[in-house]
Motif scaffolding. Structure first.
Motif, PDB file in Angstrom:
ATOM      1  N   ARG A  82      -2.249  -4.342   2.662  1.00  0.00           N
ATOM      2  CA  ARG A  82      -3.085  -3.145   2.601  1.00  0.00           C
ATOM      3  C   ARG A  82      -3.388  -2.584   3.990  1.00  0.00           C
ATOM      4  NH1 ARG A  82      -4.810  -6.511  -1.637  1.00  0.00           N
ATOM      5  NH2 ARG A  82      -4.777  -5.425  -3.658  1.00  0.00           N
ATOM      6  N   LEU A  83      -2.656  -3.016   4.975  1.00  0.00           N
ATOM      7  CA  LEU A  83      -2.897  -2.620   6.359  1.00  0.00           C
ATOM      8  C   LEU A  83      -1.839  -1.635   6.829  1.00  0.00           C
ATOM      9  CD1 LEU A  83      -4.639  -3.194   8.908  1.00  0.00           C
ATOM     10  CD2 LEU A  83      -3.052  -5.055   9.434  1.00  0.00           C
ATOM     11  N   HIS A  84      -2.239  -0.715   7.693  1.00  0.00           N
ATOM     12  CA  HIS A  84      -1.261   0.189   8.313  1.00  0.00           C
ATOM     13  C   HIS A  84      -0.519  -0.600   9.391  1.00  0.00           C
ATOM     14  CE1 HIS A  84      -4.887   0.240  10.705  1.00  0.00           C
ATOM     15  NE2 HIS A  84      -4.285   0.862  11.697  1.00  0.00           N
ATOM     16  N   LEU A  85       0.728  -0.895   9.153  1.00  0.00           N
ATOM     17  CA  LEU A  85       1.537  -1.708  10.067  1.00  0.00           C
ATOM     18  C   LEU A  85       2.425  -0.784  10.887  1.00  0.00           C
ATOM     19  CD1 LEU A  85       2.562  -4.417   7.434  1.00  0.00           C
ATOM     20  CD2 LEU A  85       0.709  -4.586   9.127  1.00  0.00           C
ATOM     21  N   TRP A  86       1.783   0.013  11.752  1.00  0.00           N
ATOM     22  CA  TRP A  86       2.540   1.000  12.514  1.00  0.00           C
ATOM     23  C   TRP A  86       3.670   0.331  13.285  1.00  0.00           C
ATOM     24  CZ3 TRP A  86       1.032   4.328   9.579  1.00  0.00           C
ATOM     25  CH2 TRP A  86      -0.201   4.979   9.553  1.00  0.00           C
ATOM     26  N   ALA A  87       4.842   0.949  13.219  1.00  0.00           N
ATOM     27  CA  ALA A  87       6.016   0.399  13.907  1.00  0.00           C
ATOM     28  C   ALA A  87       7.100   1.457  13.972  1.00  0.00           C
ATOM     29  CB  ALA A  87       6.541  -0.838  13.174  1.00  0.00           C
ATOM     30  N   GLY A  88       7.760   1.542  15.122  1.00  0.00           N
ATOM     31  CA  GLY A  88       8.924   2.390  15.249  1.00  0.00           C
ATOM     32  C   GLY A  88      10.163   1.665  14.751  1.00  0.00           C
ATOM     33  N   THR A  89      11.280   2.383  14.711  1.00  0.00           N
ATOM     34  CA  THR A  89      12.504   1.798  14.167  1.00  0.00           C
ATOM     35  C   THR A  89      13.040   0.647  15.010  1.00  0.00           C
ATOM     36  OG1 THR A  89      13.833   3.462  15.309  1.00  0.00           O
ATOM     37  CG2 THR A  89      13.185   3.943  13.038  1.00  0.00           C
ATOM     38  N   GLY A  90      12.601   0.531  16.259  1.00  0.00           N
ATOM     39  CA  GLY A  90      13.043  -0.575  17.109  1.00  0.00           C
ATOM     40  C   GLY A  90      12.131  -1.780  17.048  1.00  0.00           C
ATOM     41  N   TYR A  91      11.373  -1.941  15.965  1.00  0.00           N
ATOM     42  CA  TYR A  91      10.334  -2.975  15.911  1.00  0.00           C
ATOM     43  C   TYR A  91      10.874  -4.389  16.035  1.00  0.00           C
ATOM     44  CZ  TYR A  91      11.651  -3.975  11.050  1.00  0.00           C
ATOM     45  OH  TYR A  91      12.339  -4.328   9.921  1.00  0.00           O
ATOM     46  N   ARG A  92      12.134  -4.614  15.698  1.00  0.00           N
ATOM     47  CA  ARG A  92      12.702  -5.959  15.819  1.00  0.00           C
ATOM     48  C   ARG A  92      12.738  -6.442  17.266  1.00  0.00           C
ATOM     49  NH1 ARG A  92      11.949  -8.470  11.237  1.00  0.00           N
ATOM     50  NH2 ARG A  92      13.269  -7.820   9.503  1.00  0.00           N
ATOM     51  N   HIS A  93      12.593  -5.520  18.197  1.00  0.00           N
ATOM     52  CA  HIS A  93      12.625  -5.899  19.612  1.00  0.00           C
ATOM     53  C   HIS A  93      11.234  -6.204  20.163  1.00  0.00           C
ATOM     54  CE1 HIS A  93      16.846  -4.907  19.792  1.00  0.00           C
ATOM     55  NE2 HIS A  93      16.604  -3.722  19.250  1.00  0.00           N
ATOM     56  N   ALA A  94      10.211  -6.136  19.333  1.00  0.00           N
ATOM     57  CA  ALA A  94       8.863  -6.502  19.770  1.00  0.00           C
ATOM     58  C   ALA A  94       8.788  -8.025  19.877  1.00  0.00           C
ATOM     59  CB  ALA A  94       7.824  -5.996  18.778  1.00  0.00           C
ATOM     60  N   THR A  95       8.399  -8.501  21.052  1.00  0.00           N
ATOM     61  CA  THR A  95       8.366  -9.946  21.288  1.00  0.00           C
ATOM     62  C   THR A  95       7.011 -10.371  21.838  1.00  0.00           C
ATOM     63  OG1 THR A  95       9.315  -9.607  23.496  1.00  0.00           O
ATOM     64  CG2 THR A  95      10.846 -10.135  21.699  1.00  0.00           C
ATOM     65  N   GLU A  96       6.716 -11.633  21.670  1.00  0.00           N
ATOM     66  CA  GLU A  96       5.440 -12.179  22.114  1.00  0.00           C
ATOM     67  C   GLU A  96       5.543 -12.613  23.574  1.00  0.00           C
ATOM     68  OE1 GLU A  96       2.030 -15.209  20.296  1.00  0.00           O
ATOM     69  OE2 GLU A  96       4.068 -15.218  19.501  1.00  0.00           O
ATOM     70  N   ARG A  97       5.696 -11.634  24.442  1.00  0.00           N
ATOM     71  CA  ARG A  97       5.812 -11.880  25.881  1.00  0.00           C
ATOM     72  C   ARG A  97       4.861 -10.952  26.620  1.00  0.00           C
ATOM     73  NH1 ARG A  97      11.783 -10.742  27.432  1.00  0.00           N
ATOM     74  NH2 ARG A  97      11.390  -8.967  26.038  1.00  0.00           N
ATOM     75  N   PRO A  98       4.511 -11.281  27.872  1.00  0.00           N
ATOM     76  CA  PRO A  98       3.622 -10.401  28.635  1.00  0.00           C
ATOM     77  C   PRO A  98       4.219  -9.014  28.827  1.00  0.00           C
ATOM     78  CG  PRO A  98       3.780 -12.560  29.675  1.00  0.00           C
ATOM     79  CD  PRO A  98       4.833 -12.525  28.597  1.00  0.00           C
ATOM     80  N   VAL A  99       3.341  -8.037  28.954  1.00  0.00           N
ATOM     81  CA  VAL A  99       3.765  -6.657  29.142  1.00  0.00           C
ATOM     82  C   VAL A  99       4.729  -6.536  30.323  1.00  0.00           C
ATOM     83  CG1 VAL A  99       2.947  -4.384  29.910  1.00  0.00           C
ATOM     84  CG2 VAL A  99       1.783  -5.559  28.030  1.00  0.00           C
ATOM     85  N   ALA A 100       4.436  -7.160  31.432  1.00  0.00           N
ATOM     86  CA  ALA A 100       5.286  -7.049  32.620  1.00  0.00           C
ATOM     87  C   ALA A 100       6.694  -7.568  32.339  1.00  0.00           C
ATOM     88  CB  ALA A 100       4.673  -7.815  33.784  1.00  0.00           C
ATOM     89  N   THR A 101       6.803  -8.656  31.593  1.00  0.00           N
ATOM     90  CA  THR A 101       8.117  -9.217  31.265  1.00  0.00           C
ATOM     91  C   THR A 101       8.887  -8.282  30.355  1.00  0.00           C
ATOM     92  OG1 THR A 101       7.187 -11.452  31.440  1.00  0.00           O
ATOM     93  CG2 THR A 101       9.282 -11.224  30.290  1.00  0.00           C
ATOM     94  N   ARG A 110      -8.786  -0.236   5.675  1.00  0.00           N
ATOM     95  CA  ARG A 110      -7.850  -0.822   6.652  1.00  0.00           C
ATOM     96  C   ARG A 110      -8.547  -1.824   7.562  1.00  0.00           C
ATOM     97  NH1 ARG A 110      -5.870   3.668   9.791  1.00  0.00           N
ATOM     98  NH2 ARG A 110      -7.300   5.123   8.777  1.00  0.00           N
ATOM     99  N   ARG A 111      -9.783  -1.526   7.943  1.00  0.00           N
ATOM    100  CA  ARG A 111     -10.524  -2.490   8.768  1.00  0.00           C
ATOM    101  C   ARG A 111     -10.757  -3.790   7.997  1.00  0.00           C
ATOM    102  NH1 ARG A 111     -13.349   2.206  10.566  1.00  0.00           N
ATOM    103  NH2 ARG A 111     -14.931   1.942   8.937  1.00  0.00           N
ATOM    104  N   ALA A 112     -11.103  -3.653   6.731  1.00  0.00           N
ATOM    105  CA  ALA A 112     -11.326  -4.844   5.914  1.00  0.00           C
ATOM    106  C   ALA A 112     -10.032  -5.633   5.729  1.00  0.00           C
ATOM    107  CB  ALA A 112     -11.913  -4.442   4.564  1.00  0.00           C
ATOM    108  N   ALA A 113      -8.925  -4.932   5.558  1.00  0.00           N
ATOM    109  CA  ALA A 113      -7.637  -5.607   5.397  1.00  0.00           C
ATOM    110  C   ALA A 113      -7.269  -6.389   6.661  1.00  0.00           C
ATOM    111  CB  ALA A 113      -6.553  -4.586   5.068  1.00  0.00           C
ATOM    112  N   ALA A 114      -7.501  -5.787   7.821  1.00  0.00           N
ATOM    113  CA  ALA A 114      -7.213  -6.487   9.072  1.00  0.00           C
ATOM    114  C   ALA A 114      -8.069  -7.738   9.203  1.00  0.00           C
ATOM    115  CB  ALA A 114      -7.436  -5.559  10.257  1.00  0.00           C
ATOM    116  N   PHE A 166       0.832  -1.200   0.000  1.00  0.00           N
ATOM    117  CA  PHE A 166       0.000   0.000   0.000  1.00  0.00           C
ATOM    118  C   PHE A 166       0.868   1.251   0.000  1.00  0.00           C
ATOM    119  CE2 PHE A 166      -2.657   3.334   1.656  1.00  0.00           C
ATOM    120  CZ  PHE A 166      -3.920   3.068   1.140  1.00  0.00           C
ATOM    121  N   ILE A 167       1.877   1.261   0.844  1.00  0.00           N
ATOM    122  CA  ILE A 167       2.776   2.416   0.902  1.00  0.00           C
ATOM    123  C   ILE A 167       3.512   2.581  -0.422  1.00  0.00           C
ATOM    124  CG2 ILE A 167       4.870   3.319   1.993  1.00  0.00           C
ATOM    125  CD1 ILE A 167       3.878   2.089   4.628  1.00  0.00           C
TER     126      ILE A 167
END
Length: 336
Positions: A310-329, A299-303, A276-277
């Motif tokens: 076709r989705l807005h995949l908002w992400a900062g430059t540090g996105y590689r550090h996003a992990t599937e762990r609890p918020v507290a961890t 965008r709602r339909a794409a999701a 899309f971009i």
């Protein structure tokens, strides 16, 4: 000593409008010792009131989009709508007859709610609130924060009487809080931006943008920030309301770049590069919130369809550090 009452960590969970921030995420952040922020953006006043009720009892704040409209050129709007037609059709939608919607995201009703039922912290983004509103919130016992992206904005916000500045760099995911969205955002490293703002104003600073590691957090605290705001790093947490295709894209090794674009909303926002971009960034007109409303159904339909292209995949430059762990961890791993 931490910046916000009831917190034990110099960390803030960023308000991520559009569904990513949930009461569960805010509560988990608060219980981990950070300040969680509800995102009032795009919510009705009734939805916001319900979310506030859900997090009462823990340290939290509410972020509000302050009106700073960028009216769209009608002819440019029509041309852009026509260019989006193939993407809309691929999702079973039609954009024929689409007209610009220029609203203020229920500004008066939301600020009235926050005065009638005060919360610990309120922050403003996109525009500056009236000084009278800042004073009224402070009289109600609310700490008032303002998002800024440079020293001039910091000085203007300080003159309004706010208590805290959220200093956001170009590296931040999703919308930039710039007060001048038609002006290119300088690529100043966040520690340098913090040091520059620190030299211009004496208010406490919260650093935001691209923070994904404990070393990143330490660098902005050393530069003069009192706290660090964490956004993208929390998007894959189970408490996050980000869509499944958004979470998957953040972990997709084939996605190697984030870019600032106004293709989705008519206002600069950072996300993972996708089709899309690539197809629409060059032709996207300035125009917020009109372009946001134009593309929102797409965008709602794409999701719903799992269509990350076709989705807005908002992400900062540090996105590689996003992990599937609890918020507290996640927050414990970022704490200095």
């Amino acid at each position: 000593m931490t910046l916000f009452d009831g917190t034990t960590l110099p960390l803030v969970a960023a308000p991520m409008a559009g569904g990513a921030t949930t009461p569960a995420l805010v509560t988990a952040a608060a219980r981990a010792g950070a300040l969680g922020f509800l995102a009032a953006g795009y919510r009705t006043p009734e939805d916001l009131a319900a979310q506030i009720a859900a997090v009462r009892g823990v340290p939290f704040g509410v972020n509000v989009f302050a009106p700073n409209p960028v009216p769209v050129d009608p002819a440019a709007f029509r041309r852009y709508a026509a260019s989006l037609a193939p993407d809309a059709a691929a999702l079973g939608l039609g954009l024929a007859g689409a007209a610009p919607v220029e609203d203020d995201d229920h500004w008066a009703a939301k600020t009235d709610l926050l005065l009638a039922d005060p919360v610990p912290v309120v922050s403003f983004t996109f525009g500056l609130p009236p000084a009278t509103l800042v004073a009224a919130l402070r009289r109600a016992g609310t700490v008032v924060a303002q998002t800024v992206t440079n020293r001039a904005e910091a000085r203007a916000a300080a003159e309004l009487g706010v208590d805290v500045l959220v200093v956001q760099s170009f590296a931040a995911g999703a919308h930039s809080g710039t007060l001048t969205p038609s002006v290119a955002i300088p690529e100043v490293p966040l520690p340098d931006l913090i040091a520059g703002v620190r030299a211009a104003v004496s208010l406490p600073l919260v650093a935001a943008g691209g923070l994904g590691t404990a070393a990143d957090v330490a660098s902005v605290l050393t530069a003069g920030a009192s706290a660090a705001m964490i956004g993208t790093a929390l998007l894959r947490a189970p408490e996050s309301g980000a869509s499944a295709p958004h979470k998957a894209a953040l972990a997709d090794p084939s996605r190697t770049e984030t870019v600032l674009t106004r293709a989705f909303t008519g206002r600069p926002a950072r996300g993972l590069r996708n089709g899309f971009i690539e197809r629409h960034d060059a032709e996207a007109p300035a125009g917020y919130p009109a372009i946001h409303h134009l593309t929102a159904p797409l965008r709602r339909a794409a999701a719903a369809a799992g269509d990350a292209d076709r989705l807005h995949l908002w992400a900062g430059t540090g996105y590689r550090h996003a992990t599937e762990r609890p918020v507290a961890t996640i927050l414990a791993g970022l704490a200095p």
